[in-house]
Design a protein around this motif. Sequence first.
Motif, PDB file in Angstrom:
ATOM      1  N   GLN A 192      24.223 -11.502 -33.468  1.00 39.60           N
ATOM      2  CA  GLN A 192      25.397 -10.643 -33.663  1.00 39.60           C
ATOM      3  C   GLN A 192      25.157  -9.217 -33.173  1.00 39.60           C
ATOM      4  OE1 GLN A 192      23.487 -11.665 -36.236  1.00 39.60           O
ATOM      5  NE2 GLN A 192      22.715  -9.742 -37.097  1.00 39.60           N
ATOM      6  N   ASP A 193      23.900  -8.831 -32.972  1.00 39.63           N
ATOM      7  CA  ASP A 193      23.582  -7.466 -32.572  1.00 39.63           C
ATOM      8  C   ASP A 193      23.414  -7.293 -31.066  1.00 39.63           C
ATOM      9  OD1 ASP A 193      23.698  -6.124 -34.998  1.00 39.63           O
ATOM     10  OD2 ASP A 193      21.674  -6.708 -35.555  1.00 39.63           O
ATOM     11  N   THR A 194      23.636  -8.339 -30.294  1.00 42.31           N
ATOM     12  CA  THR A 194      23.494  -8.194 -28.846  1.00 42.31           C
ATOM     13  C   THR A 194      24.583  -7.275 -28.288  1.00 42.31           C
ATOM     14  OG1 THR A 194      24.765 -10.257 -28.615  1.00 42.31           O
ATOM     15  CG2 THR A 194      22.373 -10.414 -28.403  1.00 42.31           C
ATOM     16  N   ASN A 195      24.192  -6.407 -27.362  1.00 45.43           N
ATOM     17  CA  ASN A 195      25.174  -5.540 -26.711  1.00 45.43           C
ATOM     18  C   ASN A 195      25.702  -6.226 -25.443  1.00 45.43           C
ATOM     19  OD1 ASN A 195      23.291  -5.124 -24.613  1.00 45.43           O
ATOM     20  ND2 ASN A 195      22.508  -3.247 -25.557  1.00 45.43           N
ATOM     21  N   GLY A 196      26.547  -5.537 -24.706  1.00 47.50           N
ATOM     22  CA  GLY A 196      27.182  -6.148 -23.547  1.00 47.50           C
ATOM     23  C   GLY A 196      26.191  -6.616 -22.499  1.00 47.50           C
ATOM     24  N   ALA A 197      25.181  -5.793 -22.196  1.00 48.50           N
ATOM     25  CA  ALA A 197      24.193  -6.164 -21.176  1.00 48.50           C
ATOM     26  C   ALA A 197      23.355  -7.365 -21.626  1.00 48.50           C
ATOM     27  CB  ALA A 197      23.294  -4.964 -20.880  1.00 48.50           C
ATOM     28  N   ALA A 213      21.823 -19.997 -31.268  1.00 48.30           N
ATOM     29  CA  ALA A 213      22.080 -18.623 -31.708  1.00 48.30           C
ATOM     30  C   ALA A 213      22.115 -18.568 -33.230  1.00 48.30           C
ATOM     31  CB  ALA A 213      23.400 -18.123 -31.128  1.00 48.30           C
ATOM     32  N   LEU A 214      21.360 -17.617 -33.798  1.00 55.15           N
ATOM     33  CA  LEU A 214      21.321 -17.404 -35.248  1.00 55.15           C
ATOM     34  C   LEU A 214      22.016 -16.074 -35.522  1.00 55.15           C
ATOM     35  CD1 LEU A 214      17.527 -18.220 -35.834  1.00 55.15           C
ATOM     36  CD2 LEU A 214      19.444 -19.823 -35.656  1.00 55.15           C
ATOM     37  N   ALA A 215      22.974 -16.070 -36.461  1.00 50.71           N
ATOM     38  CA  ALA A 215      23.755 -14.845 -36.633  1.00 50.71           C
ATOM     39  C   ALA A 215      24.266 -14.685 -38.058  1.00 50.71           C
ATOM     40  CB  ALA A 215      24.938 -14.852 -35.667  1.00 50.71           C
ATOM     41  N   ASP A 216      24.382 -13.433 -38.451  1.00 50.74           N
ATOM     42  CA  ASP A 216      25.069 -13.062 -39.689  1.00 50.74           C
ATOM     43  C   ASP A 216      26.058 -11.965 -39.308  1.00 50.74           C
ATOM     44  OD1 ASP A 216      26.024 -12.159 -42.078  1.00 50.74           O
ATOM     45  OD2 ASP A 216      24.084 -11.683 -42.974  1.00 50.74           O
ATOM     46  N   PRO A 217      27.348 -12.290 -39.177  1.00 46.48           N
ATOM     47  CA  PRO A 217      28.309 -11.281 -38.733  1.00 46.48           C
ATOM     48  C   PRO A 217      28.398 -10.080 -39.659  1.00 46.48           C
ATOM     49  CG  PRO A 217      29.424 -13.260 -39.547  1.00 46.48           C
ATOM     50  CD  PRO A 217      27.972 -13.592 -39.429  1.00 46.48           C
ATOM     51  N   GLU A 218      27.970 -10.243 -40.921  1.00 45.66           N
ATOM     52  CA  GLU A 218      28.033  -9.123 -41.863  1.00 45.66           C
ATOM     53  C   GLU A 218      26.783  -8.255 -41.820  1.00 45.66           C
ATOM     54  OE1 GLU A 218      30.799  -8.745 -42.834  1.00 45.66           O
ATOM     55  OE2 GLU A 218      31.710 -10.726 -42.816  1.00 45.66           O
ATOM     56  N   GLN A 219      25.823  -8.599 -40.953  1.00 44.72           N
ATOM     57  CA  GLN A 219      24.659  -7.732 -40.747  1.00 44.72           C
ATOM     58  C   GLN A 219      24.767  -6.998 -39.419  1.00 44.72           C
ATOM     59  OE1 GLN A 219      20.541  -8.512 -41.966  1.00 44.72           O
ATOM     60  NE2 GLN A 219      21.150 -10.602 -42.425  1.00 44.72           N
ATOM     61  N   ARG A 220      25.952  -6.910 -38.880  1.00 52.42           N
ATOM     62  CA  ARG A 220      26.150  -6.241 -37.595  1.00 52.42           C
ATOM     63  C   ARG A 220      26.240  -4.735 -37.846  1.00 52.42           C
ATOM     64  NH1 ARG A 220      30.892  -7.169 -36.977  1.00 52.42           N
ATOM     65  NH2 ARG A 220      31.595  -4.998 -36.807  1.00 52.42           N
ATOM     66  N   ALA A 227      26.883  -3.461 -30.178  1.00 53.27           N
ATOM     67  CA  ALA A 227      27.165  -4.754 -30.811  1.00 53.27           C
ATOM     68  C   ALA A 227      28.679  -4.907 -30.949  1.00 53.27           C
ATOM     69  CB  ALA A 227      26.490  -4.838 -32.175  1.00 53.27           C
ATOM     70  N   ASP A 228      29.175  -6.128 -30.706  1.00 53.57           N
ATOM     71  CA  ASP A 228      30.618  -6.344 -30.634  1.00 53.57           C
ATOM     72  C   ASP A 228      31.038  -7.346 -31.711  1.00 53.57           C
ATOM     73  OD1 ASP A 228      33.234  -7.036 -29.947  1.00 53.57           O
ATOM     74  OD2 ASP A 228      32.853  -6.860 -27.800  1.00 53.57           O
ATOM     75  N   PRO A 229      32.041  -7.000 -32.531  1.00 51.01           N
ATOM     76  CA  PRO A 229      32.516  -7.939 -33.556  1.00 51.01           C
ATOM     77  C   PRO A 229      32.984  -9.277 -32.974  1.00 51.01           C
ATOM     78  CG  PRO A 229      33.465  -5.749 -33.902  1.00 51.01           C
ATOM     79  CD  PRO A 229      32.769  -5.713 -32.577  1.00 51.01           C
ATOM     80  N   ALA A 230      33.353  -9.272 -31.695  1.00 50.21           N
ATOM     81  CA  ALA A 230      33.867 -10.492 -31.065  1.00 50.21           C
ATOM     82  C   ALA A 230      32.760 -11.378 -30.492  1.00 50.21           C
ATOM     83  CB  ALA A 230      34.841 -10.120 -29.945  1.00 50.21           C
ATOM     84  N   ARG A 231      31.485 -10.956 -30.650  1.00 45.99           N
ATOM     85  CA  ARG A 231      30.408 -11.661 -29.944  1.00 45.99           C
ATOM     86  C   ARG A 231      30.309 -13.149 -30.306  1.00 45.99           C
ATOM     87  NH1 ARG A 231      29.598  -9.199 -26.450  1.00 45.99           N
ATOM     88  NH2 ARG A 231      28.253  -7.480 -27.061  1.00 45.99           N
ATOM     89  N   LEU A 232      30.440 -13.489 -31.569  1.00 49.80           N
ATOM     90  CA  LEU A 232      30.297 -14.896 -31.966  1.00 49.80           C
ATOM     91  C   LEU A 232      31.428 -15.739 -31.388  1.00 49.80           C
ATOM     92  CD1 LEU A 232      29.015 -14.734 -35.653  1.00 49.80           C
ATOM     93  CD2 LEU A 232      27.813 -14.372 -33.502  1.00 49.80           C
ATOM     94  N   ASP A 233      32.640 -15.193 -31.387  1.00 47.36           N
ATOM     95  CA  ASP A 233      33.750 -15.933 -30.799  1.00 47.36           C
ATOM     96  C   ASP A 233      33.563 -16.079 -29.290  1.00 47.36           C
ATOM     97  OD1 ASP A 233      35.070 -16.391 -33.172  1.00 47.36           O
ATOM     98  OD2 ASP A 233      36.278 -14.557 -33.035  1.00 47.36           O
ATOM     99  N   GLN A 234      32.960 -15.075 -28.654  1.00 42.12           N
ATOM    100  CA  GLN A 234      32.667 -15.171 -27.222  1.00 42.12           C
ATOM    101  C   GLN A 234      31.663 -16.298 -26.962  1.00 42.12           C
ATOM    102  OE1 GLN A 234      31.331 -11.184 -26.513  1.00 42.12           O
ATOM    103  NE2 GLN A 234      33.396 -10.352 -26.198  1.00 42.12           N
ATOM    104  N   PHE A 235      30.670 -16.408 -27.839  1.00 38.64           N
ATOM    105  CA  PHE A 235      29.668 -17.473 -27.702  1.00 38.64           C
ATOM    106  C   PHE A 235      30.344 -18.839 -27.870  1.00 38.64           C
ATOM    107  CE2 PHE A 235      26.271 -20.278 -29.174  1.00 38.64           C
ATOM    108  CZ  PHE A 235      25.242 -19.972 -28.293  1.00 38.64           C
ATOM    109  N   ARG A 236      31.229 -18.936 -28.860  1.00 39.25           N
ATOM    110  CA  ARG A 236      31.932 -20.205 -29.102  1.00 39.25           C
ATOM    111  C   ARG A 236      32.776 -20.600 -27.895  1.00 39.25           C
ATOM    112  NH1 ARG A 236      32.740 -17.545 -34.461  1.00 39.25           N
ATOM    113  NH2 ARG A 236      31.480 -18.697 -35.983  1.00 39.25           N
ATOM    114  N   LYS A 237      33.487 -19.629 -27.347  1.00 38.56           N
ATOM    115  CA  LYS A 237      34.374 -19.905 -26.213  1.00 38.56           C
ATOM    116  C   LYS A 237      33.579 -20.287 -24.965  1.00 38.56           C
ATOM    117  CE  LYS A 237      38.109 -17.829 -23.486  1.00 38.56           C
ATOM    118  NZ  LYS A 237      38.958 -16.614 -23.288  1.00 38.56           N
ATOM    119  N   THR A 238      32.449 -19.624 -24.745  1.00 36.60           N
ATOM    120  CA  THR A 238      31.664 -19.841 -23.527  1.00 36.60           C
ATOM    121  C   THR A 238      30.876 -21.144 -23.564  1.00 36.60           C
ATOM    122  OG1 THR A 238      31.442 -17.443 -23.241  1.00 36.60           O
ATOM    123  CG2 THR A 238      29.899 -18.839 -22.015  1.00 36.60           C
TER     124      THR A 238
END
Length: 608
Positions: A192-197, A213-220, A227-238
Amino acid sequence: MELTKGQQEVLDADGHLLVVGGPGSGKTTVSILKAATIAGSELAAGQKILFVSFARATVSRVVEAIEHEQRIPSEQKRLIEVETYHSFFWRILKSHGYLVGLPRRIDILTPPGEAIALASIRAKFPVRKLTDVQKEAKLAAEEAERTRLAIDDGRICFDLFATYVGEILYGSDRVCRLISDMYPVIILDEFQDTNGAQWRVVQALGKYSRLIALADPEQRIYDWIGADPARLDQFRKTFKPVDVDLSTDNHRSAGTEIGMFGNDLLTGKFRQPAYEGVKFRLFEPFTDPAMTMLVTTTYAARQRLIKLGIKDWSLTILVPTKRMTRLVSDALRQPPAGMQAISHTAVVEMEAAILSAEVIALLMQLAGEPPHFAQLIDLLCHYYQGKGGDEPSQEALNEAVSLRKAYDELVAAHAKGKAVRKNSIIVNVLAVYEQVCALQLTGDPDADWRAVRNVLEVGACKRLREVAEAARSIRVLDRGTQLRQDLSQDWRNNGGYRNALEITRQAFVQQHFSTGTKPESGVVVMNMHKAKGKQFDEVITFEGWPVKRKGLPPFNGDRIVRFNLRENVDDQARQTFRVSVTRGKRRVTILTPRGDPCVLLVGEKLWT
């Protein structure tokens, strides 16, 4: 640990995988078991599974967990490689950076080095109250200089690692396939903490490697660095991963309600008036009573852990700001009312510590030779330019200018056969320097380091006294460390520390990529952001209080929420507080000032 239904789903899943869960939900443990299962049946000769995380502390904890996991055969453990995102990216850059225009020989521009390199640019802008136009101009100038340093000098700062790796992977399908052939499975911790690059790199790797991918959206808690709140949804879509939710599991603080309290902090709605394992105390909002309560609370927590007979027990005091880290550390060293000092480790910003270590290393290195004093002035100027990291104070930048000007006056005076003026700041620097030159070093790096530092501490130069104080947080000379061994070898080879400065610099570069750091033990003081990815037997949170000022409104800094104002409550503040309290395995004690308690707790009768 008995596997939960969700963890079994992780083990059974094929293809890309997204595992979501809160602190202590078992994401890391089950990912290690998953990696071992894959290592035992799916890897070809020469292939490994890569586990990457942001923090060296997390990497060290994962390495330790793998070593102690009895269910995994040793031959499978050897096939799981664990490192930080930065170290993984650096390996790619060293081998393939020339493909994107970097020199064949490249070096790391460490954070202190970056701060020094950008000091002249930052000195042109006011430290505070920049207009939007000034902010944009400052960022553009800094970015241009970082790029120039990379392309022209081959000095790459950490923030550019992912950018250049992304260019390499998108520019060369062959390199992308090569990495995936080596690592057909890559586990991405703290995703969840990955930036755009970094996300761009992940997308490239996912073309040929299987991603977990291991993530806790509430630890962002790093939105401010990309870090982008949409990152997990981006991973799901991709990647259309198997999606497993472990958010209801809690193995870290099992038997307590610490996890429940942490989740309630996010919503601001407390489901009960008390939580098992969470204690609240109000302190009087003045320095002595506040620090007295902190010290006595620490005594009690330490005693509880000792009585429990826990091996390598850990207790952390988490505070909101860098400044509070120093204040609390000072209070533990010299508690009020003559109380006994508390042995502890303070996790401070490393820029000042690293640059002060370079000064001491230089002073150990053949002191007294003609160019030596000029080098000392260079390093002192670097200390003031870089000690504040990417937020240097105007005072520190002015100190560097003053030192350089005073040294130039000294050189000019000597050229004319005259003495430098008596009130020059260089006079005291010279006096302490001569005292260091008179030292008889022994060849014991630790003893010699302390001897030099002690001269600086008691000397007439306040600037070198500051350097000595900053160097106190350096622990790299503990017995068995690589720096200690290399300095000892330097002494044996040369009859003195001929290469102490370069050895010290390399030691800190290597430390950035080290995975051998042991988890903290004993009493540890740190900024709340630095606690991410760590865990402790007990946690104490401690914040500032309103300070009265004559003729001015009270100053209310060092708070979990900025100025402790309700209008400043946001997701970042809630998430940071939640991350802090959920580091605790057995107990969390929250200390907040009477009369102005933390606004995230106001309205609830959580304390007695």
